[in-house]
Write a protein that holds these residues in place. Sequence first.
Motif, PDB file in Angstrom:
ATOM      1  N   CYS A  31       2.046  -1.250   4.632  1.00 39.45           N
ATOM      2  CA  CYS A  31       2.511   0.056   4.152  1.00 39.45           C
ATOM      3  C   CYS A  31       3.908   0.251   4.736  1.00 39.45           C
ATOM      4  O   CYS A  31       4.702  -0.689   4.738  1.00 39.45           O
ATOM      5  CB  CYS A  31       1.537   1.167   4.512  1.00 39.45           C
ATOM      6  SG  CYS A  31       1.109   1.273   6.266  1.00 39.45           S
ATOM      7  N   ALA A  70      -7.947   1.553  -3.837  1.00 38.43           N
ATOM      8  CA  ALA A  70      -6.865   0.652  -3.444  1.00 38.43           C
ATOM      9  C   ALA A  70      -7.403  -0.457  -2.540  1.00 38.43           C
ATOM     10  O   ALA A  70      -7.031  -1.631  -2.680  1.00 38.43           O
ATOM     11  CB  ALA A  70      -5.761   1.430  -2.731  1.00 38.43           C
ATOM     12  N   TYR A  71      -8.269  -0.092  -1.623  1.00 37.04           N
ATOM     13  CA  TYR A  71      -8.852  -1.101  -0.737  1.00 37.04           C
ATOM     14  C   TYR A  71      -9.813  -2.019  -1.502  1.00 37.04           C
ATOM     15  O   TYR A  71      -9.909  -3.213  -1.200  1.00 37.04           O
ATOM     16  CB  TYR A  71      -9.547  -0.419   0.436  1.00 37.04           C
ATOM     17  CG  TYR A  71      -8.597   0.376   1.295  1.00 37.04           C
ATOM     18  CD1 TYR A  71      -7.581  -0.258   2.009  1.00 37.04           C
ATOM     19  CD2 TYR A  71      -8.690   1.766   1.386  1.00 37.04           C
ATOM     20  CE1 TYR A  71      -6.691   0.472   2.795  1.00 37.04           C
ATOM     21  CE2 TYR A  71      -7.804   2.502   2.169  1.00 37.04           C
ATOM     22  CZ  TYR A  71      -6.810   1.846   2.862  1.00 37.04           C
ATOM     23  OH  TYR A  71      -5.928   2.562   3.629  1.00 37.04           O
ATOM     24  N   ARG A  96      -2.326   3.476   6.799  1.00 40.31           N
ATOM     25  CA  ARG A  96      -2.953   2.910   5.596  1.00 40.31           C
ATOM     26  C   ARG A  96      -3.300   1.444   5.807  1.00 40.31           C
ATOM     27  O   ARG A  96      -4.394   0.988   5.451  1.00 40.31           O
ATOM     28  CB  ARG A  96      -2.021   3.091   4.393  1.00 40.31           C
ATOM     29  CG  ARG A  96      -1.893   4.529   3.939  1.00 40.31           C
ATOM     30  CD  ARG A  96      -0.728   4.759   2.990  1.00 40.31           C
ATOM     31  NE  ARG A  96       0.561   4.702   3.670  1.00 40.31           N
ATOM     32  CZ  ARG A  96       1.721   5.003   3.093  1.00 40.31           C
ATOM     33  NH1 ARG A  96       1.744   5.366   1.805  1.00 40.31           N
ATOM     34  NH2 ARG A  96       2.860   4.941   3.773  1.00 40.31           N
ATOM     35  N   LEU A 106       0.809  -1.216   0.000  1.00 39.44           N
ATOM     36  CA  LEU A 106       0.000   0.000   0.000  1.00 39.44           C
ATOM     37  C   LEU A 106       0.843   1.267   0.000  1.00 39.44           C
ATOM     38  O   LEU A 106       0.291   2.368   0.022  1.00 39.44           O
ATOM     39  CB  LEU A 106      -0.924   0.008   1.232  1.00 39.44           C
ATOM     40  CG  LEU A 106      -1.881  -1.164   1.385  1.00 39.44           C
ATOM     41  CD1 LEU A 106      -2.670  -1.036   2.695  1.00 39.44           C
ATOM     42  CD2 LEU A 106      -2.828  -1.279   0.219  1.00 39.44           C
TER      43      LEU A 106
END
Length: 247
Positions: free
Chosen positions: A146, A126-127, A152, A62
Amino acid sequence: MDLPHAVPLEGASNLRDLGGWPVADGRRVRRGILFRSATLAALTPRDVDTIAGLRLRTVCDLRGVAEAAQHPSRLPAGAARVALPIEPSVGASLRDLMRREQSTGEDVVALLRTAYLDYGTRFIGAYRGLFELLLDPARHALLFHCSAGKDRTGLGAALVLTALGASRQTVLADYVATDRLWQRDFALPPETPKPLAEALLGTHPALLEAALDAAEAAHGGSVPVLLERGLGLGAARLARLRDLLLE
């Protein structure tokens, strides 16, 4: 109940199995399928062997593009890295705070709040990508991380646990575990004032809750609508996710 299940390493920290956390229907998250951690850039050879024992197939990174390029992960054979970049958004503002003698920990928290709200709204894609991978059992076991494994990654874990039916109390318990599992090996300038460093390196449950609330508000104002519209988890896919990750 001793949760979360930490995996001790020499060159990294904050690696834990999300398995064991309870959810609303009486089930628990399966062990050995889903992991979270801080950066894996400084793993020792022994660490690589330890992580190989987790049988990871997928490592979701991430970190921002430049972060990941500057500190590439060390992964065991068979673990494929998937980039789901969430760009850090506090760098220039943080440097400005460092230069101002009157800056306080509250200033840092206000800056982090903006970042957290971005994570839950602007970077929701992104999730969503993380959930796509979780829905594919060929991608298991999966680890996401991350740099610190705190912000994140913390929101990612919160969204996964929420989707699986965990209570907000459980979500926050997993989040604040970073305060005792992360070794705070994140390099800050040596002249960083102590109040600013403590604010940067600690967890902030109120910010995590604000990020979750913002994500819900941006997608219909409720968890079910967030799951469906924001994270691509309609009823059938949500049921499949729970069958894959719960026992």
